[in-house]
Design a protein around this motif. Structure first.
Motif, PDB file in Angstrom:
ATOM      1  N   GLY A 318       8.522  -0.890  14.920  1.00 12.04           N
ATOM      2  CA  GLY A 318       7.284  -0.479  15.540  1.00 12.04           C
ATOM      3  C   GLY A 318       7.429   0.721  16.447  1.00 12.04           C
ATOM      4  N   ILE A 319       8.503   1.485  16.265  1.00 12.60           N
ATOM      5  CA  ILE A 319       8.744   2.672  17.086  1.00 12.60           C
ATOM      6  C   ILE A 319       8.521   3.919  16.235  1.00 12.60           C
ATOM      7  CG2 ILE A 319      10.443   3.905  18.499  1.00 12.60           C
ATOM      8  CD1 ILE A 319      11.885   1.202  18.837  1.00 12.60           C
ATOM      9  N   LYS A 320       7.631   4.774  16.663  1.00 13.79           N
ATOM     10  CA  LYS A 320       7.332   5.973  15.895  1.00 13.79           C
ATOM     11  C   LYS A 320       8.475   6.982  16.012  1.00 13.79           C
ATOM     12  CE  LYS A 320       3.854   9.598  15.267  1.00 13.79           C
ATOM     13  NZ  LYS A 320       2.592  10.177  15.763  1.00 13.79           N
ATOM     14  N   PRO A 321       9.026   7.438  14.884  1.00 12.78           N
ATOM     15  CA  PRO A 321      10.108   8.426  14.933  1.00 12.78           C
ATOM     16  C   PRO A 321       9.641   9.727  15.576  1.00 12.78           C
ATOM     17  CG  PRO A 321       9.951   7.426  12.754  1.00 12.78           C
ATOM     18  CD  PRO A 321       8.731   7.010  13.510  1.00 12.78           C
ATOM     19  N   LEU A 322      10.536  10.375  16.297  1.00 13.10           N
ATOM     20  CA  LEU A 322      10.209  11.650  16.918  1.00 13.10           C
ATOM     21  C   LEU A 322       9.964  12.711  15.853  1.00 13.10           C
ATOM     22  CD1 LEU A 322      12.871  11.675  19.786  1.00 13.10           C
ATOM     23  CD2 LEU A 322      10.442  11.114  19.978  1.00 13.10           C
ATOM     24  N   GLU A 323       9.077  13.638  16.148  1.00  7.60           N
ATOM     25  CA  GLU A 323       8.744  14.689  15.197  1.00  7.60           C
ATOM     26  C   GLU A 323       9.956  15.538  14.832  1.00  7.60           C
ATOM     27  OE1 GLU A 323       6.023  15.462  13.499  1.00  7.60           O
ATOM     28  OE2 GLU A 323       5.030  13.654  14.239  1.00  7.60           O
ATOM     29  N   GLU A 324      10.881  15.732  15.801  1.00  7.19           N
ATOM     30  CA  GLU A 324      12.024  16.605  15.551  1.00  7.19           C
ATOM     31  C   GLU A 324      13.148  15.936  14.771  1.00  7.19           C
ATOM     32  OE1 GLU A 324      12.251  15.456  20.026  1.00  7.19           O
ATOM     33  OE2 GLU A 324      10.727  15.907  18.509  1.00  7.19           O
ATOM     34  N   MET A 325      12.979  14.650  14.455  1.00  5.51           N
ATOM     35  CA  MET A 325      14.006  13.962  13.673  1.00  5.51           C
ATOM     36  C   MET A 325      14.007  14.458  12.236  1.00  5.51           C
ATOM     37  SD  MET A 325      13.917   9.969  14.894  1.00  5.51           S
ATOM     38  CE  MET A 325      15.368   9.578  13.900  1.00  5.51           C
ATOM     39  N   ASN A 326      15.203  14.663  11.692  1.00  3.70           N
ATOM     40  CA  ASN A 326      15.321  14.945  10.268  1.00  3.70           C
ATOM     41  C   ASN A 326      15.206  13.636   9.501  1.00  3.70           C
ATOM     42  OD1 ASN A 326      16.108  17.933   9.963  1.00  3.70           O
ATOM     43  ND2 ASN A 326      17.443  17.228  11.602  1.00  3.70           N
ATOM     44  N   GLY A 327      14.846  13.727   8.241  1.00  2.34           N
ATOM     45  CA  GLY A 327      14.689  12.541   7.425  1.00  2.34           C
ATOM     46  C   GLY A 327      13.255  12.038   7.420  1.00  2.34           C
ATOM     47  N   ARG A 328      13.018  11.022   6.603  1.00  5.04           N
ATOM     48  CA  ARG A 328      11.671  10.466   6.445  1.00  5.04           C
ATOM     49  C   ARG A 328      11.752   8.947   6.379  1.00  5.04           C
ATOM     50  NH1 ARG A 328      10.655   8.795   1.230  1.00  5.04           N
ATOM     51  NH2 ARG A 328      12.309   9.267  -0.274  1.00  5.04           N
ATOM     52  N   VAL A 329      10.612   8.300   6.510  1.00  2.00           N
ATOM     53  CA  VAL A 329      10.549   6.844   6.378  1.00  2.00           C
ATOM     54  C   VAL A 329      10.513   6.483   4.887  1.00  2.00           C
ATOM     55  CG1 VAL A 329       9.199   4.780   6.856  1.00  2.00           C
ATOM     56  CG2 VAL A 329       9.342   6.610   8.564  1.00  2.00           C
ATOM     57  N   LEU A 330      11.406   5.588   4.468  1.00  2.00           N
ATOM     58  CA  LEU A 330      11.494   5.196   3.061  1.00  2.00           C
ATOM     59  C   LEU A 330      10.454   4.120   2.737  1.00  2.00           C
ATOM     60  CD1 LEU A 330      15.381   5.072   2.770  1.00  2.00           C
ATOM     61  CD2 LEU A 330      13.873   6.785   1.745  1.00  2.00           C
ATOM     62  N   LYS A 331       9.195   4.500   2.754  1.00  2.00           N
ATOM     63  CA  LYS A 331       8.113   3.548   2.510  1.00  2.00           C
ATOM     64  C   LYS A 331       8.151   2.966   1.099  1.00  2.00           C
ATOM     65  CE  LYS A 331       4.889   5.754   5.739  1.00  2.00           C
ATOM     66  NZ  LYS A 331       3.538   6.347   5.899  1.00  2.00           N
ATOM     67  N   GLU A 332       8.685   3.759   0.156  1.00  2.00           N
ATOM     68  CA  GLU A 332       8.612   3.338  -1.237  1.00  2.00           C
ATOM     69  C   GLU A 332       9.522   2.154  -1.572  1.00  2.00           C
ATOM     70  OE1 GLU A 332      11.689   6.735  -1.096  1.00  2.00           O
ATOM     71  OE2 GLU A 332       9.839   6.140  -0.090  1.00  2.00           O
ATOM     72  N   ILE A 333      10.429   1.781  -0.669  1.00  2.07           N
ATOM     73  CA  ILE A 333      11.305   0.649  -0.985  1.00  2.07           C
ATOM     74  C   ILE A 333      10.650  -0.689  -0.636  1.00  2.07           C
ATOM     75  CG2 ILE A 333      13.312   2.103  -0.570  1.00  2.07           C
ATOM     76  CD1 ILE A 333      13.893   0.493   1.927  1.00  2.07           C
ATOM     77  N   PHE A 334       9.467  -0.632   0.005  1.00  8.24           N
ATOM     78  CA  PHE A 334       8.785  -1.861   0.405  1.00  8.24           C
ATOM     79  C   PHE A 334       7.574  -2.133  -0.492  1.00  8.24           C
ATOM     80  CE2 PHE A 334      10.972  -0.271   4.148  1.00  8.24           C
ATOM     81  CZ  PHE A 334      11.699  -1.385   4.520  1.00  8.24           C
ATOM     82  N   LYS A 335       7.259  -3.378  -0.661  1.00  2.00           N
ATOM     83  CA  LYS A 335       6.143  -3.770  -1.530  1.00  2.00           C
ATOM     84  C   LYS A 335       4.814  -3.266  -1.000  1.00  2.00           C
ATOM     85  CE  LYS A 335       8.551  -7.960  -3.035  1.00  2.00           C
ATOM     86  NZ  LYS A 335       8.585  -9.452  -2.991  1.00  2.00           N
ATOM     87  N   GLU A 336       4.636  -3.321   0.306  1.00  2.00           N
ATOM     88  CA  GLU A 336       3.405  -2.842   0.932  1.00  2.00           C
ATOM     89  C   GLU A 336       3.782  -1.787   1.964  1.00  2.00           C
ATOM     90  OE1 GLU A 336       0.356  -3.545   0.191  1.00  2.00           O
ATOM     91  OE2 GLU A 336       0.769  -5.122  -1.284  1.00  2.00           O
ATOM     92  N   SER A 337       3.641  -0.530   1.613  1.00  2.00           N
ATOM     93  CA  SER A 337       4.070   0.536   2.512  1.00  2.00           C
ATOM     94  C   SER A 337       3.128   0.708   3.699  1.00  2.00           C
ATOM     95  CB  SER A 337       4.183   1.859   1.755  1.00  2.00           C
ATOM     96  OG  SER A 337       2.929   2.220   1.208  1.00  2.00           O
ATOM     97  N   LYS A 338       1.852   0.360   3.513  1.00  4.10           N
ATOM     98  CA  LYS A 338       0.896   0.605   4.598  1.00  4.10           C
ATOM     99  C   LYS A 338       1.119  -0.334   5.787  1.00  4.10           C
ATOM    100  CE  LYS A 338      -2.832  -2.368   2.839  1.00  4.10           C
ATOM    101  NZ  LYS A 338      -4.264  -2.400   2.471  1.00  4.10           N
ATOM    102  N   PHE A 339       1.770  -1.506   5.525  1.00  2.43           N
ATOM    103  CA  PHE A 339       1.972  -2.450   6.629  1.00  2.43           C
ATOM    104  C   PHE A 339       2.855  -1.843   7.715  1.00  2.43           C
ATOM    105  CE2 PHE A 339       6.031  -3.143   4.616  1.00  2.43           C
ATOM    106  CZ  PHE A 339       6.866  -3.519   5.652  1.00  2.43           C
ATOM    107  N   MET A 340       3.676  -0.860   7.326  1.00  4.29           N
ATOM    108  CA  MET A 340       4.593  -0.257   8.285  1.00  4.29           C
ATOM    109  C   MET A 340       3.828   0.552   9.327  1.00  4.29           C
ATOM    110  SD  MET A 340       7.538   0.878   5.605  1.00  4.29           S
ATOM    111  CE  MET A 340       8.695   1.337   6.864  1.00  4.29           C
TER     112      MET A 340
END
Length: 371
Positions: A318-340
């Motif tokens: 439940g912690i929003k990644p900082l804008e300056e962080m490299n990389g992305r959230v791997l939403k596609e590995i979860f069944k329901e990506s919007k719950f994140m």
């Protein structure tokens, strides 16, 4: 072989620590580093690879790498049996592995092309001449072959920038560099990717010339050794420039580069040499990533990066990644990506409070009183 038996001993000790934490169960995030798969591949690749220049006739250790990976598999099996269905487990590596037959001495090339400048004095000139015939690497090989462990310890103690030991007086080191006139140098790494640091601000044209000159190593050596020269600004775009090298040199398998030589400018006295018996395998950019647990769907993970792990873990808490962080959230590995975005997989916690409480608990144990 003592080193081989040490690997198995270390695995047992590490696993014991891991299971101790798992049995306690009082954690929100637990990270475990299984390092021995890396160590064994660096050291024992030549035993497994029949085409390796250093492949021995006595090949008692040909199965050692496979054996260590089996130990890792056994550990994963036991962990999966111990964790509950509400626990998410991610298995990842920061790189893969491949053969290392030869090494490219990058600093010698930068010195030859004039990007590293030496001081104009008799001491430096003498060492430069002597280093054409003898090098730290050759001396180290002799020490290893003769089994002179005490001399090896002396060498180890002197491998720091600005070292003033006997070896530093015999070989070209960082004190011999004219830093005011030096434009580019490489330090602190050995493997398939080497960092290049630019000394001062440089025009795009001059930077392009350095990249072109590094690529010209292929023509000079008469073989393909350099795959690419990468401007780090093309990789890391979010406020990372101040802590990163300016360029990365990527070598073609089975070649690797090396600059792991402080306080020496370089360990070898030739541009290309056989890899040492202690380093017959090198990193590859491709690794592994697996996930199992609540909300994880089956299938393959495509186009992921090691930099994606941190933002994915943060969003799960439940912690929003900082804008300056490299990389992305791997939403596609979860069944329901919007719950994140709406409800994190794990309840958001007051991190500061929980960390303080855990430190207080650890302080109760004698070996953690330094915290």
């Amino acid at each position: 072989m003592l080193f081989r038996s040490d690997l198995y001993s270390i695995i047992k000790k590490r696993n014991k620590i891991l299971f101790n934490f798992l049995n306690q169960g009082n954690f929100d995030l637990l990270m475990f580093f299984f390092r021995e798969t890396d160590t064994v591949a660096h050291t024992f690749w030549r035993y497994m690879d029949e085409n390796h220049p250093l492949h021995p006739e006595d090949n008692r250790f040909s199965e050692t790498i496979l054996d260590i990976y089996k130990k890792a598999d056994e550990l994963l099996k036991e962990v999966l049996e111990r964790i509950d269905e509400d626990t998410l487990m991610i298995v990842m590596s920061d790189h893969g592995f491949g053969p290392e037959y030869f090494r490219v001495n990058l600093n010698r090339w930068l010195l030859k092309k004039g990007y590293i400048s030496l001081k104009s004095n008799l001491n430096t000139a003498t060492k430069k001449l002597a280093n054409e015939f003898i090098s730290p690497a050759k001396v180290w090989d002799i020490i290893m072959k003769l089994g002179l462990k005490k001399l090896g310890e002396i060498k180890k103690k002197q491998t720091n920038i600005g070292g003033k030991g006997l070896a530093s007086k015999l070989f070209l080191n960082f004190d011999d560099i004219n830093w005011e006139r030096t434009e580019a140098y490489s330090i602190g790494c050995v493997g398939r990717h080497l960092p290049i640091f630019i000394k001062n601000e440089m025009s795009e044209a001059r930077l392009g010339k350095i990249m072109k000159d590094i690529l010209s190593l292929n023509e000079h050596l008469g073989r393909e050794v350099v795959k690419d020269v990468i401007d780090t600004r093309e990789i890391y775009t979010k406020n990372s420039e101040n802590i990163l090298p300016d360029l990365f040199v990527e070598f073609i398998e089975p070649y690797a580069g090396y600059t792991l030589a402080p306080p020496y400018i370089s360990e070898g006295n030739s541009l290309l040499s056989k890899s040492p018996i202690t380093q017959s395998g090198a990193h590859k950019t491709t690794g592994i990533l697996m996930a199992v647990g609540p909300g994880v769907k089956s299938g393959k993970i495509r186009k992921s990066s090691i930099t994606d792990i941190a933002p994915t873990l943060l969003i799960l808490f439940g912690i929003k990644p900082l804008e300056e962080m490299n990389g992305r959230v791997l939403k596609e590995i979860f069944k329901e990506s919007k719950f994140m975005e709406e409800t994190p997989l794990f309840n958001k916690v007051n991190e500061r409070k929980r960390i303080k409480e855990k430190i207080r608990t650890l302080k109760m144990h004698e070996k953690y009183k330094w915290l």
